[in-house]
Structure formats: C-alpha cells, structure tokens
Design a protein around this motif. Structure first.
Motif, PDB file in Angstrom:
ATOM      1  N   TRP A 125      -3.811  -6.842  -2.812  1.00  0.00           N
ATOM      2  CA  TRP A 125      -4.524  -5.488  -2.245  1.00  0.00           C
ATOM      3  C   TRP A 125      -5.354  -5.982  -1.306  1.00  0.00           C
ATOM      4  CZ3 TRP A 125      -9.597  -4.519  -2.503  1.00  0.00           C
ATOM      5  CH2 TRP A 125     -10.375  -5.247  -3.531  1.00  0.00           C
ATOM      6  N   GLN A 161      -9.415  -2.710   3.091  1.00  0.00           N
ATOM      7  CA  GLN A 161      -8.898  -2.800   2.264  1.00  0.00           C
ATOM      8  C   GLN A 161      -9.613  -2.009   0.897  1.00  0.00           C
ATOM      9  OE1 GLN A 161     -10.637  -5.244   3.381  1.00  0.00           O
ATOM     10  NE2 GLN A 161     -11.228  -6.715   1.929  1.00  0.00           N
ATOM     11  N   LEU A 186      -8.602   1.751   1.617  1.00  0.00           N
ATOM     12  CA  LEU A 186      -7.219   1.833   1.260  1.00  0.00           C
ATOM     13  C   LEU A 186      -7.286   1.858  -0.403  1.00  0.00           C
ATOM     14  CD1 LEU A 186      -5.432   0.143   3.807  1.00  0.00           C
ATOM     15  CD2 LEU A 186      -5.841   2.383   3.692  1.00  0.00           C
ATOM     16  N   LEU A 187      -7.887   0.774  -1.075  1.00  0.00           N
ATOM     17  CA  LEU A 187      -8.003   0.850  -2.530  1.00  0.00           C
ATOM     18  C   LEU A 187      -8.467   2.100  -3.076  1.00  0.00           C
ATOM     19  CD1 LEU A 187      -7.636  -1.001  -4.916  1.00  0.00           C
ATOM     20  CD2 LEU A 187      -9.785  -1.870  -4.664  1.00  0.00           C
ATOM     21  N   GLN A 236       2.241   2.430  -3.514  1.00  0.00           N
ATOM     22  CA  GLN A 236       1.505   2.704  -4.560  1.00  0.00           C
ATOM     23  C   GLN A 236       1.622   3.879  -5.454  1.00  0.00           C
ATOM     24  OE1 GLN A 236      -0.381  -0.253  -5.967  1.00  0.00           O
ATOM     25  NE2 GLN A 236       1.405  -0.705  -4.474  1.00  0.00           N
ATOM     26  N   VAL A 239      -5.666   4.760  -3.059  1.00  0.00           N
ATOM     27  CA  VAL A 239      -4.638   4.617  -4.244  1.00  0.00           C
ATOM     28  C   VAL A 239      -5.258   5.092  -5.479  1.00  0.00           C
ATOM     29  CG1 VAL A 239      -3.375   3.251  -2.879  1.00  0.00           C
ATOM     30  CG2 VAL A 239      -4.937   2.492  -4.470  1.00  0.00           C
ATOM     31  N   TRP A 267      -4.758  -5.408   2.441  1.00  0.00           N
ATOM     32  CA  TRP A 267      -4.415  -4.089   2.967  1.00  0.00           C
ATOM     33  C   TRP A 267      -5.229  -3.945   4.131  1.00  0.00           C
ATOM     34  CZ3 TRP A 267      -4.362  -0.989  -2.156  1.00  0.00           C
ATOM     35  CH2 TRP A 267      -3.219  -1.115  -2.684  1.00  0.00           C
ATOM     36  N   TYR A 285       0.655  -1.138   0.094  1.00  0.00           N
ATOM     37  CA  TYR A 285       0.214  -0.046  -0.012  1.00  0.00           C
ATOM     38  C   TYR A 285       0.805   1.436  -0.057  1.00  0.00           C
ATOM     39  CZ  TYR A 285      -2.756   3.740   1.736  1.00  0.00           C
ATOM     40  OH  TYR A 285      -3.334   5.019   2.036  1.00  0.00           O
TER      41      TYR A 285
END
Length: 627
Positions: A333, A343, A346-347, A312, A350, A336, A309
């Motif tokens: 991912w 996750q 956080l996805l 990225q 990014v 994360w 993470y």
C-alpha cells in the motif's frame, strides 16, 4: 488480587506448603492442590539446583540454576543468607483464547542468596500445573553473560515436540525421541515432552529486558542459551522508552524473565494452561482494554501479492459478505499513488470505505520505519488518525535485549493509542498478552506462508500435528489458516476439511484467513465460515490426539461445539465420543472427500452424547463438525 505474605524467622519449618531445612539447604514448595512440588537445593559442590515432583513421580531431575552476572555465576558456591519469604497468589482475570477466565493460584517463595559477595534472590512459584523460577539481578550489575538454568529430563522421556533454530521462529516443528534432537545447536521454545504419563512444556514468561531465550541439549539436559547475544549484553535501558514502559522490574527489583515448566496429567490441561500469562503483570490500573475485540480477518498478500488500490473495495465487500470483522491491508500500500494523492490519502479512502460496509482495517508496516521510539509514536499516531484499528509490524530485528525493550515500548504505544498489534517476523510471546491484551496475535511460527507455489514452498504433512505443542504453547499465533485454492493443494495434498480444521485448532483471537475471498464465498462451507469463532469458552483435547500424528480439539462458544481434526502423514481411523454434549443436537459434519482433496463430504444429522463418531482420515486429511 489476593496475596498473603508470611515472613518466616525460624530456620526449620513446615507451613502453607513450604518445607524448609536451613542446615541442609533444602526447601520444598508444594502447589495449592498438593499434587506438584519443586525442591530447591544447594548440592555438596555448592551448585544451586532444583527438581520437580508430580505426586510421587520425579518429572524433572536435579537441574542446575544460576545466571552469570559481571563474570560471576550466581549459581556456583551459593549460600542461603536468611529465611525465605512466602506468599500466596490467588486471583482470576478474563482472557481471550481457549477459555474465558484464567485462574492464577500459586505459592511463591523468595530465597535470599549470596555468591562471591553478590547478593541476589531466587524466586520460585509453584502452581497446580507448573513451576516457574526467576532471579533478581544484584544491585549495580553491569553485564549479563549467560545463564546456567537447565531442565534435566528423566532418561525414560518418551516423545518430544521441538523446533530448530530460526531468527523468527519459522523452523519446522517435529516430534521425535529425545536422542534424535540435535545436540549443541540452539532449539527454539517452547519444547514439550511426554514423561512418565505426564506432559512437560518448558519456556519463559514475562521477558521484558532480556535477550530471547533458546535451549541447548546435551544428553537429557536442556540449558538456557541466548543465540542473539552469544557474549551477553550490557544492562542498559533504552533512552526512548518512557517511564510508563515496563522495564524488567518485580517488587521493586530488577529481575530475569521467569523460566517455566508446565506439568499436566493430560493434553486438555496442557493446552488450557495459563501459566505464562499468570506470571506476567496485570494491566496497569488506569488502562481500559474493553475496546479490544477478536474476529476474523480477510487478507490478500498470500493469494495475490501486494494490494491493488483499485481492488480494495472488492476485498472489503467480501469480508462483509462473510460477516468478518477485519481486513488487513498488507505490504504494497505504501507504493500507492495517483496524480494528486499520496499513499496516505489513498489509504484513508479505502479505510473509510471499509467503515461504510462495517469492516475494520488493519495495516502493515516495516519495522525499520519505527525502530526509534519517537518515530514509532509519530507513525502510529498517523495510523490512528486515519481510523485504522490495528497495526501489523513486520521484519523485526534479532531479539536482543535492546530489541526486547523496543517490543515493550511498542506495546505501550499501541495500548495508549488503542491499536490492535500483530508482530510479524518476530520473537515468540511470553505471556504479556495479559498485560497488553491488544497484543492480540503474532507470527513467530512456520505457518501457511511456507505452503505457497509463488515461492516454491511446500509444507510437510507433520507440521500441523506438531506445532500445537511447540509454538502454540507460548500463546496465540498468526498461522494464516485455511488454504482452499486447489492449485495450492496439489503439492502436499492437504484436504479442505484439514485446512478448515486449522482455524479451530490454531488459536488466534484475530484470525487472518489466508486465501483469496472467492474460495470462501463460493464454497460449500460458506455458512460455516460466516459463523466460525476465533475465541472460545471451553476447549477439550480429544482422546484420539497423539503428538506428531493426529490432533483433535473440541471447542465450545456459547452453546455450540466445534470439532477440528488434523491428520498427519499416516492414514488412520479415529473415534470421537460426543460425551461432552449435554443433549442431542443438530450436527453439521464435514468429512474428507475420498476422491478429491479440494472437495468435502458434508452431512447433516442428529447426534447425542452417547454417540461415537468414526472418522477415516487420509494423509493430510481432516474433519470439522459444528454441533
């Protein structure tokens, strides 16, 4: 589409390239340019059969036809019950690949037949570059057992490009004589043959509801086999496929996929053939695929493993410096997490960062999270809501009839949600990129994932010079080209020019470059990486190409030509005439560095259409030019 249909009520005629003699059970269908013909017959033994002629040369011997439904082989003791129906197809449509426009011009004949009380039709299309055959399925049929369709090659068949059995098409491609190909073992398509000065490539098209097709060789005969359903399958529609999902229908009837034979006089016509796509349906009228955009994609899994993470932003920044359009967030991912974010949160962060630097995102998923249609739709909607542009679906189960229907439902969902689609660990494509242009690439290939020290994998020198004539004959493939890390090039000493040439020869409208970004940013070919296209306006296979030995393509995008040369296992010298140029031009020429495979000999010079480049290639070597 312009389609002319003529119904024939006489028992013997010659019309529009169709020669039909009812009493003799013979029908000859000729291509629009009159250079190729298919002859459909019923032998004295009652076997439905066909053969193919290229001008006056027989390129396919009389070969059995038939499909076994509910225990009855429809190709045995077959009778023609009425006159055929003739149609002509003549249209064109845009494509993303080796050129920009596909021309779909063919003659089609539908022959009504009967076997043991079962009524069905044989549908035959003849193009200028090939022949295709499919069957209608008798009404009320319950089970497909197997298929008799075969390709009987002339005994004087020369070189053959083929690959052995693999659940996800990841076996090696080879080029051998016909007798060196294993018998009684499944072979994965497409298979390409050199026959009597022609090139023949066999496969299937428009596979929607049938199990994936492979081949079994016996002598010079190659027969259809279904390796994932050896006992056949019940004819049953998936309950989770909605009414908008294609379900194996053609002109209102349930049908088999097309069984295809490309026939060309030269390699340029072979590589440019659109036969498989031409046999698939056009996109639904209400759909708009103008949002589908090709491009270059950075990808971390091959070089560093699972995405971190905190790292990225560096990958997105590198993609932006390279002027590449996409970045793939691969497996890892989903693990994360932070103290207050899962996750998905956080996805989203990014992905938003990627947007801020002008780079679109593609994300990986395991197919087991979406094998049920309702769960798949919910998952894909969640992905789309984050502003993600594409999905890579991995580890797909065996290509049974049921799973082939799952593919169709997945393609329909991604089309509706406007998500690019990349199947991995998957079945080969069968031309349905025409119907679903967002199905932009897929794996089903033994690519650079089979040359990496992390898994102790070493690619042989021959793979790259065989695979253009096997897997790539089915369509674009996610080979993940261009390894530049010197440590990865110490086992098999592929050269940097060879690796870069992969990105020119191996077609993938979204091309995932395999290595860590520093090897592209800090490279003497950096400016070329910024410019390399992934789709082309024109493609020529250069005369030095020899299947299994050396492959050389010239591809044009706008006014710039790119040349990519891949050498196999033998040192050689090749000559490349530049007569495809219209005028003298500046050229960047990238040769092998004879002292170091992880370096290049770069030259800038003027070239003219009268020039002939002489290139000395080491084993595993290559050459790249930008003109």
């Amino acid at each position: 589409m312009k389609k002319i249909i003529v119904c024939i009520i006489t028992s013997s005629f010659l019309l529009a390239g169709i020669n039909w003699a009812f009493a003799e059970n013979i029908i000859k269908i000729t291509s629009p340019n009159k250079q190729l013909s298919a002859l459909v017959t019923i032998t004295k033994e009652g076997r439905l059969s066909y053969s193919i002629m290229s001008k006056k040369t027989r390129v396919l011997e009389t070969s059995p036809l038939g499909i076994t439904v509910d225990g009855i082989d429809l190709g045995k003791n077959t009778k023609v019950i009425s006159d055929p129906i003739i149609s002509e197809i003549n249209e064109n449509y845009p494509v993303m690949g080796s050129h920009t426009i596909a021309y779909n011009h063919a003659r089609e004949v539908t022959i009504p037949l009967e076997t043991s009380g079962k009524l069905f039709k044989l549908i035959v299309r003849v193009y200028n570059d090939g022949v295709a055959i499919r069957y209608t399925i008798p009404e009320g049929a319950k089970h497909i057992y197997n298929e008799s369709t075969s390709w009987k090659l002339p005994k004087k068949t020369n070189k053959v490009a083929w690959s052995g059995f693999s659940q996800c098409y990841e076996e090696l491609s080879q080029a051998t004589t016909l007798v060196e190909i294993p018998q009684d073992k499944p072979l994965m398509g497409p298979i390409t043959f050199e026959v009597a000065g022609r090139y023949i490539s066999i496969s299937e098209a428009d596979c929607q509801t049938f199990s994936d097709m492979a081949f079994i060789r016996k002598g010079n005969n190659f027969k259809v086999v279904f390796p994932f359903e050896k006992q056949g399958w019940d004819i049953k529609k998936r309950d989770d496929n909605g009414p908008s999902v294609l379900n194996g229908m053609y002109q209102g009837q349930s049908v088999s996929p097309w069984r295809t034979t490309i026939v060309t006089q030269n390699l340029t016509d072979l590589i440019n053939s659109d036969l498989l796509m031409n046999l698939c349906p056009a996109p639904a009228k209400e759909t708009d695929f103008s949002w589908v955009k090709p491009g270059r994609c950075l990808w971390q899994w091959w070089s560093v493993g699972s995405p971190v993470y905190e790292d990225q932003k560096n990958w997105y920044d590198a993609a932006a410096k390279l002027k590449w359009e996409y970045y793939l967030i691969d497996d890892g991912w989903r693990k994360w997490h932070s103290q207050d974010k899962d996750q998905w949160a956080l996805l989203a962060e990014v992905v938003d960062y990627g947007k801020s630097v002008g780079v679109k995102s593609i994300v990986w998923v395991d197919s087991k999270e979406m094998l049920e249609g309702s769960k798949r739709r919910i998952y894909l909607e969640k992905v789309k809501a984050l502003g993600i542009d594409g999905i890579k679906i991995d580890f797909i189960p065996d290509a049974t009839a049921n799973i082939m229907q799952w593919y169709m439902g997945t393609m329909q969902d991604c089309a509706e949600l406007k998500l690019l689609l990349n199947f991995h660990g998957s079945v080969k494509p069968t031309g349905l990129t025409r119907t679903y242009p967002m199905d932009i690439t897929r794996e089903a290939v033994r690519g650079n994932e089979y040359h990496m020290t992390r898994y102790h994998r070493v690619a042989p020198l021959e793979q790259d010079v065989c695979v253009p004539f096997t897997r790539y004959m089915a369509g674009a493939a996610d080979y993940t080209p261009v390894i530049l890390d010197p440590e990865q090039l110490t086992t098999t000493k592929f050269t940097w020019p060879h690796e870069f040439a992969q990105a020119i020869v191996f077609l993938s409208p979204v091309t995932h470059f395999t290595d860590q970004y520093k090897f592209y940013l800090e490279n003497p070919m950096f400016d070329l990486f910024q410019e390399i296209p992934t789709v082309w306006d024109e493609t020529k296979v250069l005369s030095c190409t020899s299947i299994g030995e050396v492959v050389a393509y010239a591809r044009r995008k706008d006014t710039t030509w790119w040349i990519g040369v891949l050498n196999g296992a033998t040192e050689r010298e090749v000559k490349i005439p530049l007569d495809f140029l219209k005028k003298s031009t500046n050229a960047t020429l990238i040769y092998d560095d004879k002292q170091n495979n992880s370096s290049i000999d770069r030259r800038e010079q003027m070239v003219s259409p009268k020039d002939v480049l002489t290139i000395k290639l080491v084993p595993g070597g290559g050459f790249v030019a930008r003109l």
